[in-house]
Design an enzyme around this catalytic site. Structure first.
Site, PDB file in Angstrom:
ATOM      1  N   THR A 116       0.816  -1.219   0.000  1.00  0.00           N
ATOM      2  CA  THR A 116       0.000   0.000   0.000  1.00  0.00           C
ATOM      3  C   THR A 116       0.845   1.262   0.000  1.00  0.00           C
ATOM      4  O   THR A 116       1.970   1.268   0.542  1.00  0.00           O
ATOM      5  CB  THR A 116      -0.888   0.008   1.267  1.00  0.00           C
ATOM      6  OG1 THR A 116      -1.471   1.304   1.418  1.00  0.00           O
ATOM      7  CG2 THR A 116      -0.101  -0.276   2.536  1.00  0.00           C
ATOM      8  N   TYR A 141      -1.808   0.267  10.051  1.00  0.00           N
ATOM      9  CA  TYR A 141      -2.065  -0.437   8.788  1.00  0.00           C
ATOM     10  C   TYR A 141      -0.816  -0.370   7.898  1.00  0.00           C
ATOM     11  O   TYR A 141      -0.315  -1.397   7.434  1.00  0.00           O
ATOM     12  CB  TYR A 141      -3.271   0.187   8.073  1.00  0.00           C
ATOM     13  CG  TYR A 141      -3.415  -0.253   6.653  1.00  0.00           C
ATOM     14  CD1 TYR A 141      -3.677  -1.596   6.348  1.00  0.00           C
ATOM     15  CD2 TYR A 141      -3.277   0.647   5.591  1.00  0.00           C
ATOM     16  CE1 TYR A 141      -3.793  -2.005   5.032  1.00  0.00           C
ATOM     17  CE2 TYR A 141      -3.395   0.244   4.280  1.00  0.00           C
ATOM     18  CZ  TYR A 141      -3.652  -1.090   4.007  1.00  0.00           C
ATOM     19  OH  TYR A 141      -3.753  -1.501   2.705  1.00  0.00           O
TER      20      TYR A 141
END
Ligand code: UDP
Length: 325
Positions: A116, A141
């Site tokens: 990501t 995250y």
């Protein structure tokens, strides 16, 4: 090729499974259906199981003996990761370790990993980040995914026959043209989905999280990429590893961004609905601007985006959203 796909019943995974089917690959999806759906698996076989269950994982991998693994299964909500970091380190970091270990045990040597843009954190200087930029995630995250990237780097250095491609996704949105699969989350958090659910009347209003960012209109800028272009990046990565390509990391985005206000304006235009929008404070863990430097994926993987158009992205998402009950 035989491709083992974790999280293949989820939003991005299911689009990639469809693309793999169209290319004639054999697919086995491994998914616990915590956020995925059986109907979204349009190709191949589905095994409903958890990556935390190491015995089942090793057995299924050993029986299937894939040529490559694609690993989508993960928890992906930034602000939830701030509140429940352990969940993210277990689901993302630890489960990926289980998968890598099982791959090494069964001699499976190619992995395409869903990473990501959140691994970059706050981009210094220009909002356009290159793959060589320092990794500096600002939420659990992003950290959970960065940790996986480091493990992959070290594993590929230690084992000659283990190679991987890490694809750093920017903001994935839209749905496939035929409207057979798309995003279905019970509590959608992503901007485009929330805007469209507001237009549909499912949410009372859309909140803009923060209007005092150092950007042109004060709202955050993101690089929105259509899910089918992202699916094609996975096919290109599979071909690359199949041709003997070395372990590598690529940004997946279009190289330009849109602000929250621009997305809202497009969503109103495409739906034809002047839905209710309000402004509130910043959401924890949001970097001001993230845009993909994409020269590397274009040159090394020969990836050519086909849907670089925010209007098209929102239109396909809207067509899908209208189909949902
Ligand atoms: N955002 C917003 N309102 C919403 C959802 C998101 O203003 O209801 C903003 C969010 O703060 C961020 C951008 O939209 O700046 C994209 O957020 P999203 O959750 O879609 O993706 P992220 O970049 O966090 O992965």
């Amino acid at each position: 090729m035989k491709v083992f796909v974790t999280g293949g019943a989820g939003y991005i995974g299911s689009h990639v499974v469809k693309a793999l089917g169209e290319k004639g690959h054999d697919v086995l999806v491994y998914d616990n259906l915590s956020t995925g759906n059986e109907w979204a698996v349009l190709h191949g076989r589905l095994v409903v199981a958890d990556l935390a269950d190491k015995l089942t994982l090793a057995r299924v991998l050993d029986e299937y003996r894939p040529d490559a693994v694609m690993h989508f299964a993960a928890s992906i909500v930034v602000h939830e990761s701030v509140q429940s970091p352990v969940k993210y380190y277990l689901n993302n970091t630890a489960c990926t370790l289980n998968l890598i270990e099982a791959m090494l045990e069964t001699g499976t040597g190619r992995l395409i990993f869903s990473s990501t843009a959140a691994v970059y954190g706050i981009a210094e200087g220009s909002p356009i980040v290159q793959e060589s930029a320092p990794l500096n995630p600002i939420n659990p995250y992003g950290t959970s995914k960065m940790m996986n990237e480091l493990v992959l780097r070290d594993t590929s250095a230690a084992y000659n026959d283990f190679r991987y491609v890490s694809l750093r996704y920017f903001n994935v949105a839209g749905a496939n043209r035929e409207g057979r699969i798309g995003q279905v989350y019970k509590n959608a958090t992503h901007l485009i989905t929330r805007a469209l659910k507001t237009a549909k009347g499912e949410l009372g209003g859309l909140e803009i999280y923060g209007t005092d960012y150092p950007t042109s209109d004060g709202t955050c800028i993101r690089d929105y990429i259509h899910v089918e272009d992202l699916a094609n990046a996975h096919i290109a990565a599979l071909d690359y590893l199949g041709a003997g390509g070395e372990s590598n990391v690529f940004n997946c985005g279009y190289g330009h961004g849109s602000s929250v206000r621009e997305v809202v304006a497009q969503a109103k235009k495409i739906t034809g609905i002047d839905f209710n929008v309000s402004e509130c404070g910043r959401r924890e863990g949001d970097p001001p601007a993230l845009v993909a430097g994409n020269e590397k994926i274009k040159s090394v993987l020969r990836w050519t985006p086909l849907y670089d158009d925010l209007g098209y992205i929102i239109k396909t998402a809207w067509d899908w959203e209208k189909k949902l009950a």
